[in-house]
Design an enzyme around this catalytic site. Structure first.
Site, PDB file in Angstrom:
ATOM      1  N   GLU A 158       0.812  -1.209   0.000  1.00 19.04           N
ATOM      2  CA  GLU A 158       0.000   0.000   0.000  1.00 19.04           C
ATOM      3  C   GLU A 158       0.850   1.266   0.000  1.00 19.04           C
ATOM      4  O   GLU A 158       0.557   2.233  -0.716  1.00 19.04           O
ATOM      5  CB  GLU A 158      -0.935   0.029   1.212  1.00 19.04           C
ATOM      6  CG  GLU A 158      -1.768   1.297   1.273  1.00 19.04           C
ATOM      7  CD  GLU A 158      -2.714   1.363   2.450  1.00 19.04           C
ATOM      8  OE1 GLU A 158      -3.568   2.267   2.453  1.00 19.04           O
ATOM      9  OE2 GLU A 158      -2.609   0.502   3.347  1.00 19.04           O
ATOM     10  N   ILE A 203      -0.140  -1.884   7.750  1.00 22.58           N
ATOM     11  CA  ILE A 203      -1.068  -1.675   8.873  1.00 22.58           C
ATOM     12  C   ILE A 203      -2.444  -1.433   8.272  1.00 22.58           C
ATOM     13  O   ILE A 203      -2.695  -0.370   7.702  1.00 22.58           O
ATOM     14  CB  ILE A 203      -0.698  -0.466   9.768  1.00 22.58           C
ATOM     15  CG1 ILE A 203       0.718  -0.567  10.322  1.00 22.58           C
ATOM     16  CG2 ILE A 203      -1.699  -0.373  10.929  1.00 22.58           C
ATOM     17  CD1 ILE A 203       1.109   0.623  11.207  1.00 22.58           C
ATOM     18  N   THR A 239      -4.971   2.023   9.998  1.00 24.67           N
ATOM     19  CA  THR A 239      -4.045   3.046  10.484  1.00 24.67           C
ATOM     20  C   THR A 239      -4.731   4.068  11.381  1.00 24.67           C
ATOM     21  O   THR A 239      -4.162   4.512  12.384  1.00 24.67           O
ATOM     22  CB  THR A 239      -3.355   3.756   9.294  1.00 24.67           C
ATOM     23  OG1 THR A 239      -2.616   2.795   8.544  1.00 24.67           O
ATOM     24  CG2 THR A 239      -2.407   4.841   9.779  1.00 24.67           C
TER      25      THR A 239
END
Length: 285
Positions: free
Chosen positions: A77, A106, A109
């Site tokens: 990402e 993550i 986030t």
């Protein structure tokens, strides 16, 4: 499950063992940074956040994978420019790779930033565009969800199975609030408005990958969301399929890496869930 002995292996190296190792190491490092990040930035919108911890987690995972599989491709990402168009382009450029690791360093986030303990690391491996390994790790609960194509899905070493609910009205269903406030969010809100009176209850906890892992584990009966990316869903899609569930787009077509508007369920409520979403006119296509 003994993940290492049941793993897909090429050249003596286990894909699944590497994915588990990456997720575990990244998760332990992320836990040390909870409430201790230094830089918070917005990406596509003020709801689309990134910290140096996201970037550091992705770097750690990328480097570990490259150590074992230097010729594999990588889609993470934080290596993609913000916005849906850039995400689509990045996947198009990578999806034909023989082996493609798809990583959300993550997922959740915003939760991480606020200290809300519902976030995870999501790691998938696709072979010629088909997901063959999926790992979702929740470091705050030390829960590791693992799936291999054709070999089932496991959490805490126990085989997972989807929920038994037969009807939508008996079901606990989850969704998200997309950061794209112009297109995806209004569409998803229509779905919420339509589904809320028809289900036992809704949950919006802020991590698509964990929501999908919970569908696989039978903790949720269904999940849908508009405007997701491959790194949000790839691992979770395999977890659900290997647990006996169903993952499609919002037209009922089978999941592929290109899907952005997803519907996932225990399979039993899938048609009813799709019908309700269609009635809400949630399709972005």
């Amino acid at each position: 499950m003994n993940e290492e002995h049941n793993a897909s292996v090429v050249g003596g190296k286990s894909f699944t063992a590497v994915a588990i190792n990456c997720a575990s190491k990244a998760g332990e490092w992320i836990k040390t940074k909870l409430g201790n990040y230094n830089q918070l930035q917005s990406k596509y919108s003020s709801q689309d956040l990134v910290t140096e911890v996201d970037k550091g987690s992705e770097r750690l995972i990328r480097n570990l994978i490259a150590t074992h599989f230097p010729h594999h491709s990588f889609l993470g990402e934080e290596g993609v420019e913000p916005g849906p168009d850039a995400s689509v382009k990045a996947l198009e450029e990578a999806r034909n790779a023989e082996y493609l690791w798809i990583v959300d360093p993550i997922d959740g986030t915003t939760n991480f930033v606020h200290g809300f303990p519902f976030f995870c690391i999501s790691i998938a491996l696709a072979h010629h565009g088909e997901v063959i390994v999926g790992v979702v790790y929740d470091p705050m609960r030390n829960e590791l969800f693992v799936a291999e194509k054709g070999k089932g899905a496991y959490v805490h070493g126990r085989k997972m199975g989807v929920a038994s609910e037969e009807r939508l009205r008996e079901s606990l269903v989850a969704t998200g609030l997309p950061p794209d406030q112009q297109a995806a969010l209004p569409l998803n809100l229509r779905g919420i408005n339509q589904l809320a009176p028809k289900v036992r209850n809704l949950r919006i906890a802020g991590s698509a990958a964990l929501h999908m892992a919970y569908v696989a584990a039978g903790r949720l009966s269904g999940f849908w969301e508009i405007g997701l990316n491959s790194w949000d869903m790839a691992a979770g899609s395999l977890l659900i399929q290997e647990s006996g569930g169903t993952v499609t787009d919002m037209n009922g077509e089978p999941y592929s890496l290109a899907v952005r508007n997803v519907t996932a369920s225990n399979g039993r409520i899938h048609d009813e869930l799709l019908t309700a979403l269609k009635e809400a006119e949630t399709s972005a296509e």
